[in-house]
Each structure stands twice: as C-alpha cells, then as structure tokens.
Design an enzyme around this catalytic site. Sequence first.
Site, short mmCIF file in Angstrom:
data_model
loop_
_atom_site.label_atom_id
_atom_site.label_comp_id
_atom_site.label_asym_id
_atom_site.label_seq_id
_atom_site.Cartn_x
_atom_site.Cartn_y
_atom_site.Cartn_z
N GLY A 13 0.81 -1.21 0.00
CA GLY A 13 0.00 0.00 0.00
C GLY A 13 0.85 1.26 0.00
O GLY A 13 1.94 1.32 -0.57
N SER A 14 0.34 2.27 0.69
CA SER A 14 0.96 3.61 0.63
C SER A 14 2.31 3.70 1.33
O SER A 14 2.96 4.75 1.27
CB SER A 14 0.01 4.65 1.22
OG SER A 14 -1.15 4.75 0.42
N THR A 15 2.75 2.61 2.01
CA THR A 15 4.11 2.66 2.57
C THR A 15 5.16 2.73 1.47
O THR A 15 6.33 3.02 1.74
CB THR A 15 4.38 1.41 3.44
OG1 THR A 15 4.27 0.22 2.65
CG2 THR A 15 3.39 1.33 4.60
N MET A 16 4.76 2.51 0.20
CA MET A 16 5.69 2.63 -0.92
C MET A 16 5.93 4.07 -1.34
O MET A 16 6.93 4.38 -2.01
CB MET A 16 5.15 1.85 -2.13
CG MET A 16 5.25 0.34 -2.02
SD MET A 16 6.93 -0.27 -2.05
CE MET A 16 7.38 0.08 -3.75
N LYS A 17 5.05 4.98 -0.97
CA LYS A 17 5.13 6.36 -1.50
C LYS A 17 6.41 7.10 -1.12
O LYS A 17 6.97 7.82 -1.97
CB LYS A 17 3.89 7.14 -1.07
CG LYS A 17 2.63 6.66 -1.78
CD LYS A 17 1.37 7.27 -1.21
CE LYS A 17 0.13 6.68 -1.89
NZ LYS A 17 -1.13 7.08 -1.27
#
Length: 617
Positions: free
Chosen positions: A314-318
């Site tokens: 999820g958004s932990t990649m951003k």
Amino acid sequence: MKHFGQRLRWFGSDDRRERAGAHPRMRAQFDLRRRMLLVCGFLGLGSVALLARALDLQVIDHAFYQQQGDARFLREIPIATSRGMITDRNGEPLAISSPVESVWGNPKELLKAPARLPELARALGMPQDELASRLSARADKEFVYLKRRINPDEAARILALDIPGVASQREYRRFYPQGEALAHVLGFTNIDDRGQEGLELAFDDWLRGTPGAKRVIRDNKGRIVENVDLVRAAQPGRDLALSIDRRIQYLTHRELRNAILETGASSGSAVVLDVATGEVLAMANLPTFNPNAVGSSPRDAHRNRAVTDLMEPGSTMKPLTVALGLEAGVITPATLFNTNPGWIPNGKYRTNDTHNWGVLDTTGVIRKSSNVGAAMIAKRLGDAQFYAFMRRFGYGQRTGSGFPGEAAGLFPSPGSPGWSGTSKQTMSYGYGLNATPLQIATAYAALGNGGLLHQPSFVKGQHNPPRRVLDAKIASEVLHMMQTVTEPGGTATQAAILGYHVAGKTGTSRKASAGGYSRRYIGYFAGLVPVEHPRFAMVVAVNDPDPSRKGYYGGVVAGPVFRNTMEGALRLMDVSPDDLDAWLAVQQAAEAKRQKAEGRAAPASASVSATTARAPQ
C-alpha cells in the site's frame, strides 16, 4: 627252602590261583585297587577336560564368550546433554533446558509378568489396552519408551512400584519463560530436543549439544549396577544471545494484541529494528501459540507472519517513490502536483485518491497520502529505473535475516509476465507487488540510517556491512517529509509521540480476491523515531480490521500500536527527546489549567522551571 620256593611260584600263578581258589581277603584287596585306579583315571580325565575347557574359554575363544556375556548384561547407553540457552540482548533467558526423566521398559520382561500391567498402566496414566498393544508391537525388542520427559518425582513414583523391566533415563525439556510473546521468533523443539521452527531450527546445530556415552552393567530389571567405562563425554550446546530486547518485545506483543481486540482484526504483525545496526529488537504476531504446549495450538498459529506472509504494502511505498523521483532529478521538494479532480487514468482503470486534494507539493503527496501524486511521479520515471531502485531497497528478495521460511516477496521485472503497462503506476502507491513486514521495516530503516541498508539480524552483534542505497541528503529530505504525516493535517496523528518528532507513513491496502479486490483491508503504519537521529524503525500491519469498530485506515488501526510501543521503548532505552518545546508547551498548558482550577495564576518562569524538571530523559 625248595619247598617254600615251589609254594611261592604256585601262589604267583594266576591260573593256579584260579584253579586252586584264592583267599577271599586277597581277592577283595585286588578289586578295590582296580576300582581306585579306574576312579582316579576318570577324575584325571575330567580334570584335563576342565582345564582344556577353561583354556578355551579364557584364552583361545575368550573374545566370543566375552561378547556373549556383554550382550546380556553390558550396555552402552547415551549420556544426555543440555541444549544451549537462548537469551535476549541483555542476558535474560528466553529458552532454557530443564532436566526431566523418561520412563522406559523392556517388553520381553514386562510381557512375562502380565499381572503387573494394570498397575503399570495406572501409574503411567494410560489405558491398559494401549500399554499392552505398545509392548506387543515390540515384543522382540528390549527397549520401548513408556512415558517421556516427565517430572523426576513422577518418574520416581513409577519406579517405586518395582516392576521388572521398567527403568528411567535422564533427558532435557525446553522451557520458554516468555511464552506466547516470543513464540514465533524462537519456535520450539520436538520431543527429541531438536529445533522445529523459528530460531530453534535456524541455529539447531549451534544450540544442540553432543550426547555422551558410557558402558554400564545392568541387572535383569534394567537397573544400573555398575558403571564400567566412559566412552565419550557429553558436550553441552552453546548459548545464543539474540538481538531481541524482551522488554520491547513485551510492549510490542501487548500493544498489537490490544489493537487486534479493539479493531476485530483477524491477525497482525509488528517488527522493531535498530536503525543503526539492523538488529531485530522485537517481532510479534497474532494469533500466537504457547511454545511450552505446542500440541494444544492450531498449526496455522505457528506461522511467523512478519517474515512469511506476503502483503501488498500500500501507501508505505510512497516515500520510496518520492525518494526515487528526487534521486532521478525529475522532482524537487517544491514540485507541485495538480491532483484534480482526485483521479487520473491508469490504462482501462483509474488511480483514485480518497479525497480531491487539489494542488499538492512533494511533501503534500506524502502528508495526504495521494495515490494520484505518486502516480504522477512514477510517470516521469522509466520502468527499468523504477524496478532497479526498489530492488536496491530489498523488494522482491529475501532480507538475508536467515529466518527459516522467509519469503522473498513478489516484485515482477519489466518485460516479465507479471509486468504490464499499468504496473509501475500501481506499484508507486503499493499495489501490484508483495512484501513482508520485515522487508518494509528494513527499507524504512535504510531511510533513517542516511541511506545505508543493513541486513536485519536476530543475533546480537552480528552486523553485516551496510550498503548504500540512497544519498544521505535525499534520505534526510524524505524523512522530514514523512514527519508531516504524524503532525496536524497528516494521516497518522494518532502515531505522534509527545516530545519526539516521528517520521512515518500510513498504508491501507485492499486485499486481492478472485477477479479484483475485495472490501477487506490491511492497515499499516511504518515509522521512525526520533527524526533527528532515528533510533527505531517499526512496521505494524493489522489484517482484516472490522470497519464497523474503529475503521480500517492504517493511521487509525496501526498508528496507536506504534505510538504506545515506541513511547515505552524510548523511555527504556533512555533516548533523548528531539521535540522538547512541544512537550514543554503541553506541560505548561496543563500547569496553567491546574492553577486556574485552583483560582490562582502561576508565574511563567515558575511553570517552565517546574515542567523542565519533569522533562522526559
């Protein structure tokens, strides 16, 4: 004289004696002498035979008969040895071996006394039929375990029955003082004291000792009557000091359990790393099991989800997408992104934001967790460039921790069947790839360590040389952008810690299902603290939270786990605060409120002095 001589010759002639008839007394003396000679002859022959047999037994064929005697009474038995102790980084025991007794029997002897079997079955606590069946199955053997690894007092009560063919021997049983809190990290051993899962399995050769052996003489009841010889001395296993801090482990386990109960989630995982070394300070999973009673737990509960379960991050990649954009020079911290109207096309699909955030700068993309903003950055990057950068941070490969069963994750390369024209865009905000919580924590620790990535380790002091994966200046810039996530206006204000700047990122990933994505979620929070000199990296994943309770967003379901765990860890490790002004302001406000309630005002200097004295250390 002549007459006397003739008489003597006549008497000496047997024929003449026979004919004339000898005197009765003389005949009796002759028969006795003949019998004596015959008896002495037989005794002599017997003595010669005995001497010959003794010579054969003791000299000529000595080895054969010695072997036959030894086979009946002389035994070589193992000398049990203890498994090495496992401790935490401070020397506190996490796994120890305790001496126990195992009761065994000689089926040949026991089956000769069937009247004693009911008594023995009651003492062993097993049905008589089961005992009889076990003995019958090994009727041609001389050894069978009757009850293993029991309390020595219990074994003594069984032996006190004095049943022929029943004896006991010393063994060791593993005991885990921390119970469920460390079950997935440590694993457990089987009945033969061999490591089966976790670090017990990974370091089995190191922990397992070498049993000794000795020769003994046993009587017909199996009891040792004499120790004959020491064949081989027992060598105990070596101790193992882990990087785990049992205090931080307890905090992590407790807070994760509270979150699972409050959110109604089906499972959860949490990992805490030492940023400077990559050492694993804590790793918790739920559901868990009791390693001291493994048989009573479901097999699925044994899985260490933090290293085996693959999840879309999820958004932990951003933050990593932003870091790549900065490194590639396609964006700057001041670059603006027009996210109106809250979505952009992605092939035949859409990339959506939860809200229309309008125009955001690079920091705003992270603070508001904009999928559209991350996708706009990814469009400026090449496929191979994106793939190579994420591989640098460890995605799609094992971390090198050495934990048994660790998953490598799924990160398809450009041109492979798993890569399509929309892959890069969806990967930029955490879909289309899979990772473990440990992989995410390792990547975030590299951001906090100035761009230096350490392989995570479970052994204290086992530091592999780090490798640079990002420029230190860029890592610092991204870290300060992530700080806004826990500040007012960010998506994880519930992860904020008073007195410390927290850098973090939320993630809320929809779970894949047949034909698309379901309405089930995984809520993440990945963070570092304190921002100025990061000491800890922590990742929390809450799987399948019930939306009707606290919701399912990562900041709500996982953020509090980070905050509560890190508050305790910072205090335990005596980490100095890097946001003392905010702490003092809160304390002054509380003091002013108290003074107002008491009807008097306190001098500002006095309030500052009082609060400073109570500032966290």
